[in-house]
Write a protein that holds these residues in place. Structure first.
Motif, PDB file in Angstrom:
ATOM      1  N   LYS A  37     -61.660 -72.012  19.803  1.00 19.43           N
ATOM      2  CA  LYS A  37     -60.342 -72.496  19.415  1.00 19.43           C
ATOM      3  C   LYS A  37     -60.391 -73.980  19.043  1.00 19.43           C
ATOM      4  O   LYS A  37     -59.816 -74.407  18.032  1.00 19.43           O
ATOM      5  N   ILE A  38     -61.098 -74.762  19.855  1.00 19.82           N
ATOM      6  CA  ILE A  38     -61.155 -76.205  19.626  1.00 19.82           C
ATOM      7  C   ILE A  38     -61.894 -76.534  18.338  1.00 19.82           C
ATOM      8  O   ILE A  38     -61.422 -77.325  17.510  1.00 19.82           O
ATOM      9  N   SER A  87     -57.949 -78.668  10.601  1.00 20.87           N
ATOM     10  CA  SER A  87     -57.258 -79.908  10.229  1.00 20.87           C
ATOM     11  C   SER A  87     -57.818 -80.457   8.919  1.00 20.87           C
ATOM     12  O   SER A  87     -57.067 -80.970   8.070  1.00 20.87           O
ATOM     13  N   ILE A  88     -59.129 -80.335   8.725  1.00 22.11           N
ATOM     14  CA  ILE A  88     -59.766 -80.776   7.473  1.00 22.11           C
ATOM     15  C   ILE A  88     -59.304 -79.905   6.311  1.00 22.11           C
ATOM     16  O   ILE A  88     -58.928 -80.401   5.240  1.00 22.11           O
ATOM     17  N   MET A 146     -51.806 -73.476  11.161  1.00 28.79           N
ATOM     18  CA  MET A 146     -51.657 -72.638  12.357  1.00 28.79           C
ATOM     19  C   MET A 146     -52.859 -72.759  13.290  1.00 28.79           C
ATOM     20  O   MET A 146     -52.698 -73.007  14.487  1.00 28.79           O
ATOM     21  N   PRO A 147     -54.122 -72.620  12.801  1.00 22.97           N
ATOM     22  CA  PRO A 147     -55.245 -72.795  13.717  1.00 22.97           C
ATOM     23  C   PRO A 147     -55.377 -74.201  14.279  1.00 22.97           C
ATOM     24  O   PRO A 147     -56.021 -74.397  15.309  1.00 22.97           O
ATOM     25  N   VAL A 148     -54.720 -75.192  13.631  1.00 23.15           N
ATOM     26  CA  VAL A 148     -54.689 -76.530  14.231  1.00 23.15           C
ATOM     27  C   VAL A 148     -53.937 -76.463  15.555  1.00 23.15           C
ATOM     28  O   VAL A 148     -54.382 -77.012  16.573  1.00 23.15           O
ATOM     29  N   SER A 149     -52.800 -75.760  15.542  1.00 26.95           N
ATOM     30  CA  SER A 149     -52.019 -75.622  16.781  1.00 26.95           C
ATOM     31  C   SER A 149     -52.781 -74.795  17.811  1.00 26.95           C
ATOM     32  O   SER A 149     -52.705 -75.059  19.017  1.00 26.95           O
ATOM     33  N   THR A 150     -53.538 -73.801  17.336  1.00 29.09           N
ATOM     34  CA  THR A 150     -54.362 -73.004  18.258  1.00 29.09           C
ATOM     35  C   THR A 150     -55.446 -73.872  18.888  1.00 29.09           C
ATOM     36  O   THR A 150     -55.765 -73.733  20.075  1.00 29.09           O
ATOM     37  N   THR A 177     -45.279 -74.595  18.610  1.00 32.81           N
ATOM     38  CA  THR A 177     -45.598 -75.070  17.261  1.00 32.81           C
ATOM     39  C   THR A 177     -46.273 -73.978  16.450  1.00 32.81           C
ATOM     40  O   THR A 177     -46.004 -73.808  15.254  1.00 32.81           O
ATOM     41  N   ARG A 178     -47.147 -73.213  17.090  1.00 31.45           N
ATOM     42  CA  ARG A 178     -47.839 -72.125  16.404  1.00 31.45           C
ATOM     43  C   ARG A 178     -46.841 -71.120  15.831  1.00 31.45           C
ATOM     44  O   ARG A 178     -46.956 -70.693  14.678  1.00 31.45           O
TER      45      ARG A 178
END
Length: 226
Positions: free
Chosen positions: A32-33, A40-41, A141-145, A166-167
């Motif tokens: 996830k991290i 984000s990129i 979405m995966p940024v929030s994850t 947020t997700r």
């Protein structure tokens, strides 16, 4: 093409390795991290692609782009290779998880398979780099994850609750409208009979792909509200 693709794949694999061995030994949390950092990129690239190609909206952002032309075409070509490297690295990391009997999520595999097929097709015909990258706006979405994974690592309940809310907000108010808008943009020329010669397959793949993504997000929204 192969040299930058290998470099980009290696970059994202390194992100996975750092998350797994330097941050947390928990495979799911580390995934996830690392995916959150990668996302984000990709999100930034997606917004950049939208703002630099707004003039092509009537074509559903589908036009012939030759990296040999330099400029916009070249950097978008690099962007597509970067995203393909991200998909490949995720598949490699999911395969690594199988060594520990950690099975990848079927929805994530489907999502990545659709993306990899579409992006590879765009690279093969030099059409749609812009559209492919605009899709990356959805990586918000995966940024929030990723933030949720970090909050679990830090045992920060407030951050985890915020990331979870947020997700859902991103899914409902950013991703779903994005898929609907792009599906409409690609379907319009098909319905109106305005598809340029030789672009029929590209428009068809885009329209079907966005329809699949609408239903995938419906599934993820349901998971968030359970």
């Amino acid at each position: 093409m192969w040299t930058p693709l290998l470099l980009y794949t290696g970059f994202f694999v390194v992100l996975h390795v750092i998350a797994q061995w330097a941050i947390t030994k928990n495979y799911h949390r580390a995934f996830k991290i690392s995916r959150g950092v990668a996302a984000s990129i990709l999100t930034l690239i997606g917004f950049a692609a939208l703002f630099t190609s707004l003039g092509h909206w009537r074509e559903a952002f589908l036009w012939h782009q030759d990296p040999a032309n330099g400029g916009l075409d070249w950097w978008m070509w690099q962007g597509v290779l970067l995203v393909v490297g991200h998909f490949v690295s995720d598949f490699l990391w999911m395969a690594w998880g199988l060594r520990s009997d950690i099975r990848p999520r079927a929805d994530l595999v489907l999502h990545h398979a659709v993306g990899l097929a579409a992006f590879s097709y765009a690279l093969s015909i030099n059409v749609g780099y812009s559209l492919c990258l605009i899709v990356m706006m959805s990586e918000l979405m995966p940024v929030s994850t990723g933030l949720a994974g970090w909050s679990q690592h830090k045992k920060d309940d407030k951050l985890h609750a915020w990331a979870s809310r947020t997700r859902l907000l991103v899914l409902v108010w950013q991703r779903r409208p994005l898929w609907i808008a792009l599906a409409a943009l690609t379907a319009r020329p098909i319905v109106m009979g305005e598809v340029p010669e030789g672009f029929g397959v590209a428009y068809g793949i885009a329209a079907v792909g966005f329809t699949i993504l609408i239903f995938l997000d419906k599934y993820w929204i349901a998971k968030c509200t359970v």
